[in-house]
Write an enzyme that holds these catalytic residues in place. Structure first.
Site, PDB file in Angstrom:
ATOM      1  N   LYS A 282      31.608  -1.668  -8.210  1.00 58.01           N
ATOM      2  CA  LYS A 282      30.256  -2.211  -8.381  1.00 58.01           C
ATOM      3  C   LYS A 282      29.632  -1.647  -9.657  1.00 58.01           C
ATOM      4  CE  LYS A 282      29.061  -2.699  -3.469  1.00 58.01           C
ATOM      5  NZ  LYS A 282      28.808  -4.141  -3.451  1.00 58.01           N
ATOM      6  N   GLU A 354      35.013  -5.782   1.425  1.00 62.42           N
ATOM      7  CA  GLU A 354      35.756  -4.916   2.339  1.00 62.42           C
ATOM      8  C   GLU A 354      35.233  -4.943   3.770  1.00 62.42           C
ATOM      9  OE1 GLU A 354      33.216  -3.945   0.641  1.00 62.42           O
ATOM     10  OE2 GLU A 354      32.149  -2.949   2.276  1.00 62.42           O
ATOM     11  N   ARG A 356      34.454  -7.388   5.724  1.00 63.68           N
ATOM     12  CA  ARG A 356      35.177  -8.360   6.558  1.00 63.68           C
ATOM     13  C   ARG A 356      36.569  -7.848   6.935  1.00 63.68           C
ATOM     14  NH1 ARG A 356      34.336 -12.821   1.996  1.00 63.68           N
ATOM     15  NH2 ARG A 356      32.561 -11.469   1.651  1.00 63.68           N
TER      16      ARG A 356
HETATM   17  N1  BES Z   1      28.186  -4.103   1.129  1.00 63.02           N
HETATM   18  C1  BES Z   1      28.279  -5.249   0.318  1.00 63.02           C
HETATM   19  C2  BES Z   1      27.183  -6.275   0.584  1.00 63.02           C
HETATM   20  C3  BES Z   1      25.780  -5.882   0.225  1.00 63.02           C
HETATM   21  C4  BES Z   1      25.244  -6.315  -0.955  1.00 63.02           C
HETATM   22  C5  BES Z   1      25.008  -5.164   1.093  1.00 63.02           C
HETATM   23  C6  BES Z   1      23.942  -6.015  -1.276  1.00 63.02           C
HETATM   24  C7  BES Z   1      23.718  -4.854   0.768  1.00 63.02           C
HETATM   25  C8  BES Z   1      23.180  -5.284  -0.405  1.00 63.02           C
HETATM   26  C9  BES Z   1      29.629  -5.958   0.522  1.00 63.02           C
HETATM   27  O1  BES Z   1      30.674  -5.124   0.873  1.00 63.02           O
HETATM   28  C10 BES Z   1      29.974  -6.611  -0.774  1.00 63.02           C
HETATM   29  O2  BES Z   1      30.106  -5.917  -1.722  1.00 63.02           O
HETATM   30  N2  BES Z   1      30.080  -7.938  -0.754  1.00 63.02           N
HETATM   31  C11 BES Z   1      30.368  -8.675  -1.924  1.00 63.02           C
HETATM   32  C12 BES Z   1      31.301  -9.786  -1.542  1.00 63.02           C
HETATM   33  C13 BES Z   1      31.855 -10.552  -2.731  1.00 63.02           C
HETATM   34  C14 BES Z   1      32.794  -9.675  -3.511  1.00 63.02           C
HETATM   35  C15 BES Z   1      32.570 -11.782  -2.217  1.00 63.02           C
HETATM   36  C16 BES Z   1      29.073  -9.248  -2.494  1.00 63.02           C
HETATM   37  O3  BES Z   1      28.241  -9.698  -1.709  1.00 63.02           O
HETATM   38  O4  BES Z   1      28.887  -9.183  -3.692  1.00 63.02           O
HETATM   39 ZN    ZN Z   2      30.128  -3.332   1.882  1.00 61.52          ZN
HETATM   40 ZN    ZN Z   3      31.646  -4.256  -0.814  1.00 62.94          ZN
END
Ligand code: BES
Ligand code: ZN
Ligand code: ZN
Length: 510
Positions: A282, A354, A356
């Site tokens: 990230k 991750e 899921r």
């Molecule tokens: N933990 C994150 C989702 C999240 C985003 C929670 C913002 C709280 C605030 C999750 O694991 C994630 O990173 N999801 C990705 C999925 C994508 C790579 C398909 C996302 O939402 O960007």
């Molecule tokens: Zn996450």
């Molecule tokens: Zn994530």
């Protein structure tokens, strides 16, 4: 903070500070508020004439040294319009009262409930909201601040609240009082787990907290270590945890209080104690917030504890896969293929998707329990924040009966949910090329629905299933709700999950 409920009148209680609640006052009429004497009515009447106070929601007026009805100080809090007053109104009013007491350096007070419960059919709803509002607003996460150990600061915390009414309190009101405190306390516990940083709430620490907190509640807790997780073929949880120095844990909580023959309800929560994104890392700005990525797990844990503490007649199983998502040397790489507990293979195209993966095994395990229904709760996608913002939790289910039950439970609990689409179109978008499934969609957009469709692949067909995406609601953004901290974990869904389970899955039902 100690909160007690009493029958009595104000003067016999010898209060330092008296708190009165009033609905909106009409400036053309003489002020009348249940439980007021002439002196307090005069003070409030004058404030009304001077347009300093009119009883609208969130309005307060504090009379220091009012010397009325045996109390030194008097705080009057507005409830707004009488007809539209509901449990959310008293939750807000109670929090407004508590926040004013705190900023006025008052450490003990008596709250007159007469205007809320005398002659009102909705007395139990209003009392429930009030008690929740007080206890929720009292939450602070300060244990890592050196200054919080300062004795003066401790002296300024609110110590005692007496909720009193001049009429006899019925058994059902007393029960409402007890239950509201349990719900608020465990919502605060969920916040407390979520507010901890990655290094102070690792998967092992999270599991240990559950074991500790469950003592004496009747909740059975079993924690699987890495060896057991591997042996049980939890390929998703193993895959995600490989990049981290911290071991994963799988937390199993069982509360079977409805007899042996009743099928359980399964609650599954994402316990990602820190999500760096892994190799698909990230951006650094705001990455600290990913300590909240275990809030789904925290709410499942807290709902389980609240159900056990209130001795609900339910059979319920809580499952929380817990791990970090880190880019260590052994981390899963984009393109890697993993096998989940049910044998389905997944191409990990993005290691940041991750949640899921760790939920997949837990959902297979939940399905093996032959449950009545399965619910999952997770901070799953950034896309849900774009779609719904920070007030509404997205709900994904194909079952309209389950959706209306969820809507009712959330309305009752004072939380906000919104139905989101989940269909075969979304299933189509997560088909794999070199494996059965891909962990991200092959197309742009609809990221929350494709994530939900992915989860659904691990729930046995025919079982009522709903997924809650709390990425937008698991932590507070700004001060929208006076009973929640401006910044920090919200404890969202603890109250809805408890209501949903109790209302629709007890022995007797309701
Ligand atoms: N933990 C994150 C989702 C999240 C985003 C929670 C913002 C709280 C605030 C999750 O694991 C994630 O990173 N999801 C990705 C999925 C994508 C790579 C398909 C996302 O939402 O960007
Ligand atoms: Zn996450
Ligand atoms: Zn994530």
């Amino acid at each position: 903070m100690k909160v007690v409920l009493k029958t009595g009148d104000c003067s016999s209680l010898r209060l330092k500070t008296l708190v009165l609640f009033t609905t909106t006052l009409d400036p053309k009429k003489k002020v009348s508020i249940l439980g007021c004497d002439e002196r307090s009515l005069k003070l409030i009447g004058q404030a009304l004439n001077e347009k300093a106070f009119s009883g609208k929601a969130k309005e307060t007026i504090f009379f220091r040294s009012a010397e009325t009805m045996g109390a030194d100080h008097l705080l009057v809090v507005g409830l707004g319009d009488s007809k539209s007053l509901n449990h959310e109104g008293t939750r807000v009013a109670a929090a407004t009262a508590l926040n004013t007491l705190r900023s006025s350096k008052v450490v003990s007070a008596g709250l007159n409930l007469d205007s809320l419960i005398k002659g009102r059919k909705d007395a139990s709803d209003l009392l429930r909201g009030l008690v929740e509002g007080l206890c929720l607003a009292n939450y602070e996460f300060e244990e890592h601040k050196f200054a919080s150990k300062d004795a003066d600061k401790m002296d300024q915390k609110i110590q005692d609240l007496v909720l009193f009414s001049s009429s006899a309190l019925t058994k059902s009101l007393k029960e409402v009082f007890e239950q509201a405190q349990i719900l608020a306390d465990f919502t605060n516990f969920s916040r407390w787990l979520g507010d901890h940083s990655g290094n102070t709430m690792t998967p092992t620490m999270l599991a240990n907290q559950v074991i500790e907190k469950a003592k004496g509640t009747g909740l059975k807790v079993t924690v699987w270590d890495k060896k057991r997780i591997e042996k049980e073929r939890f390929g998703g949880l193993m895959t995600v945890s490989r990049g981290s120095a911290e071991e994963p844990r799988f937390i199993v909580m069982e509360f079977m209080n409805a007899g042996k023959t009743k099928k359980p309800v399964c609650l599954v929560g994402k316990g990602l104690t820190f999500d760096s994104g892994g190799i698909s890392i990230k951006p650094s700005a705001g990455m600290d917030e990913m300590k909240y990525d275990m809030c789904g797990g925290a709410s499942v844990i807290s709902a389980m504890l609240a159900l056990a503490r209130s001795k609900a007649k339910v059979n319920v199983i809580g499952l929380v896969p817990a791990t970090e998502n880190m880019p260590g040397a052994a981390a899963v790489k984009p393109g890697d293929i993993m096998t989940a507990r049910n044998g389905k293979t997944v191409e990990v195209l993005n290691t940041d998707a991750e949640g899921r993966l760790i939920l997949s095994d837990a959902l297979v395990y939940a399905s093996e329990k032959k449950p009545q229904a399965v619910f999952s709760v997770a901070t799953l996608t950034g896309a849900i924040v774009v779609a719904l913002g920070n007030s509404y939790t997205g709900v994904f289910t194909r079952d309209s009966k389950t959706m209306s039950r969820i809507q009712n439970a959330a309305d009752h609990a004072g939380e906000w949910v919104w139905p989101m689409p989940l269909s075969d179109h979304h299933v189509n978008d997560i088909k794999g090329y070199h494996a059965d499934l891909a962990n991200i969609s092959s197309f742009k957009g609809g990221g929350s629905s494709t994530a939900a469709a992915f989860l659904e692949q691990f729930v046995e067909g025919g079982l009522p299933y709903a997924h809650f995406d709390i990425a937008g609601t698991a932590w507070n953004v700004s001060n929208r709700l006076p009973y929640a901290p401006k910044k920090g974990a919200s404890g969202v869904l603890v109250r809805t999950l408890v209501e949903l389970t109790k209302k629709y899955f007890t022995t007797a039902g309701r």
